[in-house]
Design a protein around this motif. Structure first.
Motif, PDB file in Angstrom:
ATOM      1  N   VAL A   1       0.809  -0.871   0.011  1.00 55.46           N
ATOM      2  CA  VAL A   1      -0.161  -0.051  -0.375  1.00 55.46           C
ATOM      3  C   VAL A   1       0.630   1.233  -0.210  1.00 55.46           C
ATOM      4  O   VAL A   1       1.773   1.166   1.253  1.00 55.46           O
ATOM      5  N   LEU A   2       0.856   2.172  -1.085  1.00 52.06           N
ATOM      6  CA  LEU A   2       2.016   3.189  -1.709  1.00 52.06           C
ATOM      7  C   LEU A   2       1.207   4.188  -1.442  1.00 52.06           C
ATOM      8  O   LEU A   2       0.193   4.559  -1.621  1.00 52.06           O
ATOM      9  N   PRO A   3       0.973   5.678  -1.132  1.00 52.74           N
ATOM     10  CA  PRO A   3       0.938   6.791  -2.088  1.00 52.74           C
ATOM     11  C   PRO A   3       1.360   6.889  -3.064  1.00 52.74           C
ATOM     12  O   PRO A   3       1.977   6.575  -3.303  1.00 52.74           O
TER      13      PRO A   3
ATOM     14  N   ASP B   1      13.383   1.188   3.847  1.00 54.43           N
ATOM     15  CA  ASP B   1      13.444   2.445   4.367  1.00 54.43           C
ATOM     16  C   ASP B   1      12.378   3.669   5.131  1.00 54.43           C
ATOM     17  O   ASP B   1      12.638   4.765   5.207  1.00 54.43           O
ATOM     18  N   GLU B   2      11.071   2.823   4.786  1.00 56.76           N
ATOM     19  CA  GLU B   2      10.307   3.598   4.287  1.00 56.76           C
ATOM     20  C   GLU B   2       9.516   3.545   5.936  1.00 56.76           C
ATOM     21  O   GLU B   2       9.287   1.978   5.695  1.00 56.76           O
ATOM     22  N   PRO B   3       8.518   4.613   6.057  1.00 59.10           N
ATOM     23  CA  PRO B   3       7.799   4.656   7.797  1.00 59.10           C
ATOM     24  C   PRO B   3       6.870   3.372   7.507  1.00 59.10           C
ATOM     25  O   PRO B   3       6.096   4.031   5.741  1.00 59.10           O
TER      26      PRO B   3
ATOM     27  N   VAL C   1       7.661   1.055  12.269  1.00 59.10           N
ATOM     28  CA  VAL C   1       5.907   1.938  12.545  1.00 59.10           C
ATOM     29  C   VAL C   1       6.241   3.694  12.701  1.00 59.10           C
ATOM     30  O   VAL C   1       6.884   3.862  14.154  1.00 59.10           O
ATOM     31  N   ALA C   2       5.301   4.503  12.338  1.00 58.23           N
ATOM     32  CA  ALA C   2       5.928   5.495  12.292  1.00 58.23           C
ATOM     33  C   ALA C   2       4.205   6.138  12.624  1.00 58.23           C
ATOM     34  O   ALA C   2       3.953   6.635  13.560  1.00 58.23           O
ATOM     35  N   GLN C   3       2.733   5.170  12.512  1.00 60.13           N
ATOM     36  CA  GLN C   3       1.737   5.339  12.483  1.00 60.13           C
ATOM     37  C   GLN C   3       0.669   4.022  12.755  1.00 60.13           C
ATOM     38  O   GLN C   3       1.433   3.124  11.636  1.00 60.13           O
TER      39      GLN C   3
ATOM     40  N   GLY D   1       0.870  10.617   2.602  1.00 57.40           N
ATOM     41  CA  GLY D   1       1.981  10.913   2.743  1.00 57.40           C
ATOM     42  C   GLY D   1       2.409  10.141   4.345  1.00 57.40           C
ATOM     43  O   GLY D   1       3.558  10.660   4.152  1.00 57.40           O
ATOM     44  N   LEU D   2       1.912   9.365   4.673  1.00 51.59           N
ATOM     45  CA  LEU D   2       2.405   9.824   6.082  1.00 51.59           C
ATOM     46  C   LEU D   2       3.488   8.306   6.523  1.00 51.59           C
ATOM     47  O   LEU D   2       3.781   7.700   7.587  1.00 51.59           O
ATOM     48  N   GLY D   3       2.969   7.157   4.781  1.00 47.50           N
ATOM     49  CA  GLY D   3       3.748   5.732   5.326  1.00 47.50           C
ATOM     50  C   GLY D   3       3.797   5.197   4.510  1.00 47.50           C
ATOM     51  O   GLY D   3       2.872   5.684   3.171  1.00 47.50           O
ATOM     52  N   VAL D   4       3.715   3.784   4.270  1.00 44.57           N
ATOM     53  CA  VAL D   4       3.638   2.749   3.323  1.00 44.57           C
ATOM     54  C   VAL D   4       2.732   1.651   4.108  1.00 44.57           C
ATOM     55  O   VAL D   4       3.253   1.954   5.262  1.00 44.57           O
TER      56      VAL D   4
END
Length: 296
Positions: free
Chosen positions: A172-174, A192-194, A223-225, A240-243
């Motif tokens: 799941v991506l922006p 390297d993605e949040p 994990v960012a969110q 845009g807060l992560g993948v």
């Protein structure tokens, strides 16, 4: 004053005789001899305290008999209805089945499973409870649901499970993310993605499955969110807060700003049905049969 004991055989004999107005025909219809029929009528008249039939010059209903007849028919009809209902419930053809389900399954297997069940058992009332996986296990133990549809086997010794459906994972991506230009995304490229993930408390086994899939690709997700519902997870990704990494069925959400892409991983996640080992509910047997058909 005590109520007289209900005598259903006597009421049955009374109704048949009231309809035939002939002892011989009524006895034949009841499958008994005439003397036992006369005895049943006499016993009922003794209970009432008044004659229910005139005997001469012809058999007919007295005023007391005419008053009793509608109530006797209702009593017999109610008994027949009660017996039929009891047979239906005992045979798993009627009653209430309480089903817990993960919300995301409404995008995949849930509608078809429920439709097939209702087609076969239209008299069963389905009570649906939208719950994430961990609360479903709690609800099963608390006996507030009869069966749960959840992601990954809960591995609980008090529950039995059956496979309903298997899904591959998708990225799941922006929509504006560089990886979204690829038809297939290597999982390692997301290292390297949040990440935006469901909380482990919502479904420990599924959460751990996602972590294991990432680790098999060579990284542990940062994990960012966190969000409880997949729609919220995807909305945060779109912002845009992560993948994220989600079951394939989630791509049916079709949210603006979100891209779903296949991955190079062949990892899958299982949708399971779970129920208590000691639950004697006859409705469960038919539901389990249907689950096995879906999982075959």
């Amino acid at each position: 004053m005590t109520r007289p004991e209900l005598a259903l055989p006597q009421l049955h004999a009374f109704v048949v005789l009231a309809e035939e107005l002939h002892f011989g025909r009524a006895a034949a219809r009841l499958g008994i001899a005439q003397p036992p029929l006369s005895q049943q009528i006499r016993r009922l008249e003794d209970r009432v305290g008044h004659p229910l039939f005139t005997r001469t010059p012809a058999i007919g209903l007295t005023a007391a008999g005419r008053e009793l007849l509608p109530a006797a028919r209702r009593a017999l009809d109610d008994l027949a209805d009660g017996l039929a209902a009891a047979r239906a419930v005992g045979g798993g053809l009627a009653g209430r089945l309480r089903i817990g389900f993960a919300a995301s399954l409404a995008l995949t297997v849930l509608p078809g499973l429920l439709r097939a069940y209702r087609d076969r058992f239209p008299d069963v009332r389905l009570d649906l409870h939208e719950l994430t996986s961990a609360p479903q296990v709690t609800a099963l133990h608390d006996r507030t649901v009869d069966v749960g549809l959840l992601r990954e086997d809960p591995d609980d010794p008090d529950l039995r499970t059956a496979l309903v459906h298997t899904e591959r994972f998708v990225a799941v991506l922006p929509a504006t993310h560089p990886l979204a230009t690829h038809r297939t995304v290597p999982l390692r490229s997301m290292a390297d993605e949040p990440f935006v993930l469901l909380p482990r408390s919502a479904g420990p086994r599924f959460h751990d499955r996602v972590i294991d899939v990432c680790r098999a690709a060579g990284f542990t997700p940062r994990v960012a969110q966190r969000a409880v519902e997949w729609q919220t997870v995807c909305a945060l990704v779109g912002a845009g807060l992560g993948v994220s990494l989600a079951p394939e069925g989630i791509r049916r959400l079709r949210l603006r700003g979100v891209a779903f892409r296949d991955t190079t991983s062949d990892a899958t996640t299982d949708v399971m049905a779970a129920w208590r080992k000691d639950d004697p509910n006859p409705l469960l047997g038919h539901f389990r049969t249907l689950v096995h058909e879906f999982g075959s």
